[in-house]
Design an enzyme around this catalytic site. Structure first.
Site, PDB file in Angstrom:
ATOM      1  N   HIS A  72       0.843  -1.205   0.000  1.00 21.33           N
ATOM      2  CA  HIS A  72       0.000   0.000   0.000  1.00 21.33           C
ATOM      3  C   HIS A  72       0.876   1.251   0.000  1.00 21.33           C
ATOM      4  CE1 HIS A  72      -4.217  -1.543   1.246  1.00 21.33           C
ATOM      5  NE2 HIS A  72      -3.633  -2.346   0.384  1.00 21.33           N
ATOM      6  N   TYR A 202      -9.562   5.590   7.084  1.00 20.15           N
ATOM      7  CA  TYR A 202      -9.767   5.914   8.504  1.00 20.15           C
ATOM      8  C   TYR A 202     -10.799   7.040   8.543  1.00 20.15           C
ATOM      9  CZ  TYR A 202      -5.492   3.338   9.781  1.00 20.15           C
ATOM     10  OH  TYR A 202      -4.544   2.356   9.986  1.00 20.15           O
ATOM     11  N   PRO A 294      -5.207   0.277  18.523  1.00 20.82           N
ATOM     12  CA  PRO A 294      -4.854  -0.181  17.182  1.00 20.82           C
ATOM     13  C   PRO A 294      -4.898   0.889  16.086  1.00 20.82           C
ATOM     14  CG  PRO A 294      -7.009  -1.038  17.834  1.00 20.82           C
ATOM     15  CD  PRO A 294      -6.457  -0.332  19.018  1.00 20.82           C
ATOM     16  N   LYS A 298       0.258  -0.178  15.145  1.00 26.97           N
ATOM     17  CA  LYS A 298       1.643  -0.232  15.623  1.00 26.97           C
ATOM     18  C   LYS A 298       1.982  -1.435  16.511  1.00 26.97           C
ATOM     19  CE  LYS A 298       3.319   3.115  13.509  1.00 26.97           C
ATOM     20  NZ  LYS A 298       3.260   2.428  12.231  1.00 26.97           N
ATOM     21  N   TYR A 385       3.364   6.550  10.350  1.00 27.66           N
ATOM     22  CA  TYR A 385       2.541   5.428   9.909  1.00 27.66           C
ATOM     23  C   TYR A 385       3.379   4.347   9.234  1.00 27.66           C
ATOM     24  CZ  TYR A 385      -1.600   2.900   8.510  1.00 27.66           C
ATOM     25  OH  TYR A 385      -2.551   1.919   8.385  1.00 27.66           O
TER      26      TYR A 385
HETATM   27  P1  FAD Z   1       0.502 -12.007  21.449  1.00 30.36           P
HETATM   28  O1  FAD Z   1       0.141 -12.049  20.014  1.00 30.36           O
HETATM   29  O2  FAD Z   1      -0.532 -11.621  22.438  1.00 30.36           O
HETATM   30  O3  FAD Z   1       1.086 -13.433  21.818  1.00 30.36           O
HETATM   31  C1  FAD Z   1       1.336 -13.834  23.161  1.00 30.36           C
HETATM   32  C2  FAD Z   1       1.256 -15.332  23.256  1.00 30.36           C
HETATM   33  O4  FAD Z   1       1.557 -15.755  24.607  1.00 30.36           O
HETATM   34  C3  FAD Z   1      -0.145 -15.870  22.976  1.00 30.36           C
HETATM   35  O5  FAD Z   1      -0.089 -16.916  22.031  1.00 30.36           O
HETATM   36  C4  FAD Z   1      -0.659 -16.337  24.340  1.00 30.36           C
HETATM   37  O6  FAD Z   1      -1.557 -17.453  24.230  1.00 30.36           O
HETATM   38  C5  FAD Z   1       0.652 -16.733  25.016  1.00 30.36           C
HETATM   39  N1  FAD Z   1       0.583 -16.716  26.495  1.00 30.36           N
HETATM   40  C6  FAD Z   1      -0.075 -15.842  27.294  1.00 30.36           C
HETATM   41  N2  FAD Z   1       0.098 -16.167  28.587  1.00 30.36           N
HETATM   42  C7  FAD Z   1       0.883 -17.265  28.608  1.00 30.36           C
HETATM   43  C8  FAD Z   1       1.404 -18.082  29.649  1.00 30.36           C
HETATM   44  N3  FAD Z   1       1.141 -17.836  30.940  1.00 30.36           N
HETATM   45  N4  FAD Z   1       2.174 -19.151  29.325  1.00 30.36           N
HETATM   46  C9  FAD Z   1       2.465 -19.424  28.022  1.00 30.36           C
HETATM   47  N5  FAD Z   1       1.977 -18.688  26.991  1.00 30.36           N
HETATM   48  C10 FAD Z   1       1.206 -17.615  27.279  1.00 30.36           C
HETATM   49  N6  FAD Z   1      -0.701  -4.327  15.356  1.00 30.36           N
HETATM   50  C11 FAD Z   1      -0.118  -3.830  14.219  1.00 30.36           C
HETATM   51  O7  FAD Z   1       1.113  -3.651  14.208  1.00 30.36           O
HETATM   52  N7  FAD Z   1      -0.842  -3.524  13.095  1.00 30.36           N
HETATM   53  C12 FAD Z   1      -2.199  -3.688  13.067  1.00 30.36           C
HETATM   54  O8  FAD Z   1      -2.809  -3.463  12.014  1.00 30.36           O
HETATM   55  C13 FAD Z   1      -2.849  -4.172  14.275  1.00 30.36           C
HETATM   56  N8  FAD Z   1      -4.184  -4.359  14.307  1.00 30.36           N
HETATM   57  C14 FAD Z   1      -4.762  -4.929  15.416  1.00 30.36           C
HETATM   58  C15 FAD Z   1      -6.125  -5.143  15.394  1.00 30.36           C
HETATM   59  C16 FAD Z   1      -6.741  -5.734  16.508  1.00 30.36           C
HETATM   60  C17 FAD Z   1      -8.223  -5.947  16.478  1.00 30.36           C
HETATM   61  C18 FAD Z   1      -5.957  -6.137  17.644  1.00 30.36           C
HETATM   62  C19 FAD Z   1      -6.610  -6.805  18.840  1.00 30.36           C
HETATM   63  C20 FAD Z   1      -4.594  -5.916  17.660  1.00 30.36           C
HETATM   64  C21 FAD Z   1      -3.987  -5.318  16.562  1.00 30.36           C
HETATM   65  N9  FAD Z   1      -2.609  -5.094  16.525  1.00 30.36           N
HETATM   66  C22 FAD Z   1      -2.041  -4.517  15.416  1.00 30.36           C
HETATM   67  C23 FAD Z   1      -1.766  -5.478  17.689  1.00 30.36           C
HETATM   68  C24 FAD Z   1      -1.089  -6.849  17.517  1.00 30.36           C
HETATM   69  O9  FAD Z   1      -2.046  -7.832  17.219  1.00 30.36           O
HETATM   70  C25 FAD Z   1      -0.318  -7.248  18.794  1.00 30.36           C
HETATM   71  O10 FAD Z   1       0.513  -6.179  19.160  1.00 30.36           O
HETATM   72  C26 FAD Z   1       0.536  -8.519  18.601  1.00 30.36           C
HETATM   73  O11 FAD Z   1      -0.278  -9.666  18.629  1.00 30.36           O
HETATM   74  C27 FAD Z   1       1.610  -8.669  19.692  1.00 30.36           C
HETATM   75  O12 FAD Z   1       2.304  -9.886  19.510  1.00 30.36           O
HETATM   76  P2  FAD Z   1       2.945 -10.644  20.747  1.00 30.36           P
HETATM   77  O13 FAD Z   1       3.574 -11.877  20.174  1.00 30.36           O
HETATM   78  O14 FAD Z   1       3.795  -9.717  21.524  1.00 30.36           O
HETATM   79  O15 FAD Z   1       1.729 -11.020  21.690  1.00 30.36           O
HETATM   80  C1  PHB Z   2      -6.557  -4.328  10.447  1.00 29.42           C
HETATM   81  O1  PHB Z   2      -6.569  -4.568   9.221  1.00 29.42           O
HETATM   82  O2  PHB Z   2      -6.925  -5.165  11.282  1.00 29.42           O
HETATM   83  C2  PHB Z   2      -6.093  -3.002  10.910  1.00 29.42           C
HETATM   84  C3  PHB Z   2      -5.590  -2.096   9.986  1.00 29.42           C
HETATM   85  C4  PHB Z   2      -5.166  -0.850  10.412  1.00 29.42           C
HETATM   86  C5  PHB Z   2      -5.265  -0.523  11.744  1.00 29.42           C
HETATM   87  C6  PHB Z   2      -5.737  -1.430  12.676  1.00 29.42           C
HETATM   88  C7  PHB Z   2      -6.172  -2.690  12.250  1.00 29.42           C
HETATM   89  O3  PHB Z   2      -4.870   0.721  12.138  1.00 29.42           O
END
Ligand code: FAD
Ligand code: PHB
Length: 394
Positions: A72, A202, A294, A298, A385
């Protein structure tokens, strides 16, 4: 059991760290509380920065992303009946973002690390706590098949998300928490319908924020701002589509294709930072240490930049017995984290409805109008961004 780096959590941050270390000959074991299918079923991020895309290529898990991901070169802001496009390359010296789902990234990393390289992940094995982080042999205490297990490590990486146990294992008197909650959430739908627009929209609207995103040319992801206490059960598919259309400019609203939900969920909005991201030989990365709303896309990208710094620090230790990069990990990671916390807070404040005060709304519209009419404003938005640069080390 013993390993060099014990990792709690098999989300994107844990898998990416394991994969990068494995490629350098460093042993890891991942402890994950959920099943592999459960982890893959979570619908989350969609937009990734170039820095993260490069890390996935370096992890030799970027091939499908390069084939199927959508590049994009801009995104759109709708406000006051207008639709304004922001050109990323023009304002950032050629940078772009990639639209490729977190689910796909997780799948690709699992395939490369577990299925192809034989990396060890213990699923359905919740970690309970980390012990001995101030010693040379920290331990992850976890449960598997009803039994208490212990994994002895050189280092522990807490990649277990916001609700994990790693952060809680840090000494409470040494951790500072910074936090802000927002009085609303996002109701999201995933549906196999073509996206309304080829780039994201957005939307700031008097009824509340809306976002049009996608996963592919045939799968859309849409969000509408909702009440914090709202429930998915309160919404039919038709309710969702009607509310989305009300919040978009007419030309976009008229071209929304509707369809049944594949998934619908509510995400609360939250800013959170735990400082420092390290105690002794226990290091936090990703959502375990920080959460952003979100709006700026980021969260996942910050998880990737943490892993960039942490993987290099661990590698320098095993290769040259250097500890300097481990010592500056928290400070370096946090310097980038705080800029993303600020950007996500600012973009959230600019686009959401906080109250019914007409003054608040006029101030938002004035700021949006200023932003899109100013080269400096567009540059500030585009630079953040597409993602701020990673610090390089010698
Ligand atoms: P997580 O993905 O939360 O992974 C943590 C893992 O640890 C999980 O699998 C969990 O089951 C496991 N765990 C937890 N507790 C324990 C335990 N006690 N023992 C063992 N395992 C455990 N970010 C972006 O950059 N761009 C986007 O467009 C964006 N959109 C989003 C949209 C939504 C709706 C949401 C909810 C989030 C969005 N995010 C976005 C944020 C992004 O999804 C998270 O920041 C990302 O998942 C972080 O990754 P992580 O591996 O640190 O944590
Ligand atoms: C998504 O596609 O889930 C998404 C895209 C942009 C955002 C947050 C979530 O800022």
């Amino acid at each position: 059991m013993r390993t060099q780096v014990g990792i709690i959590g098999s989300g994107p941050s844990g898998l990416l760290l394991a994969r990068l270390l494995h490629l350098q000959g460093i042993d890891t074991v991942i402890i994950e509380s959920r099943s592999r299918d459960y982890v893959l079923g979570r619908i989350r991020a969609g937009v990734i920065e170039q820095g993260m895309a490069d890390m996935l290529r370096q992890a030799q898990a970027g091939e499908r992303m390069d084939r199927e991901g959508l590049i994009h070169e801009g995104s759109n802001i709708a406000f006051d009946g207008r639709l304004e496009r922001l050109d990323f390359p023009k304002h950032t010296n050629g940078k772009v973002v990639m639209v490729y789902g977190q689910t796909e990234i997780t799948y690709d990393l699992m395939k490369a690390h577990i299925d192809e390289a034989g990396g060890i992940v213990h699923y359905d094995a919740p970690a309970v706590r980390v012990e001995g982080s101030d010693t040379d042999a920290p331990r992850i205490i976890y449960e598997q098949n009803g039994q208490r297990m212990e994994l002895i490590c050189d280092f522990v990486a807490g990649c277990d998300g916001y609700h994990g146990v790693a952060r809680q294992s840090l000494p409470a008197d040494k951790i500072k928490i910074f936090e802000r909650t927002y009085p609303f959430g996002w109701l999201g739908i995933l549906s196999d319908v073509p996206p309304v627009n080829k780039e994201l929209i957005y939307a700031n609207h008097e009824r509340g924020f809306a976002l049009c995103s996608m996963r592919s040319h045939t799968r859309s992801r849409y969000y509408v701002q909702c009440d914090t206490n709202d429930k998915v059960d309160n919404w039919t598919d038709d309710d969702f589509w009607d509310e989305l259309r009300r919040r978009l400019p007419p030309e976009a609203a008229d071209s929304v294709t509707t369809g049944p939900r594949l998934e619908m969920s509510i995400t609360p909005l939250h800013s959170f930072v735990a400082e420092p991201m390290r105690s002794g030989r226990l290091f936090l990365a990703g959502d375990a240490a920080h959460i952003v709303p979100p709006t700026g896309a980021k969260g996942l990208n910050l998880a990737a930049s943490d892993i960039y710094y942490l993987s290099r620090a661990i590698l320098a230790y095993y290769k040259d017995r250097r500890t300097d990069l481990l010592d500056i990990y928290s400070e370096t990671a946090l310097s980038r984290v705080w800029k993303a916390i600020r950007f996500s807070w600012w973009y959230t404040s600019l686009l959401h409805k906080f109250d019914d005060d007409p003054m608040s709304r006029r101030l938002q519209i004035a700021e949006l109008d200023y932003l899109v009419n100013s080269g400096a404003g567009r540059t500030a938005l585009a630079e953040n961004y597409v993602g701020l640069p990673y610090e390089k080390f010698e």
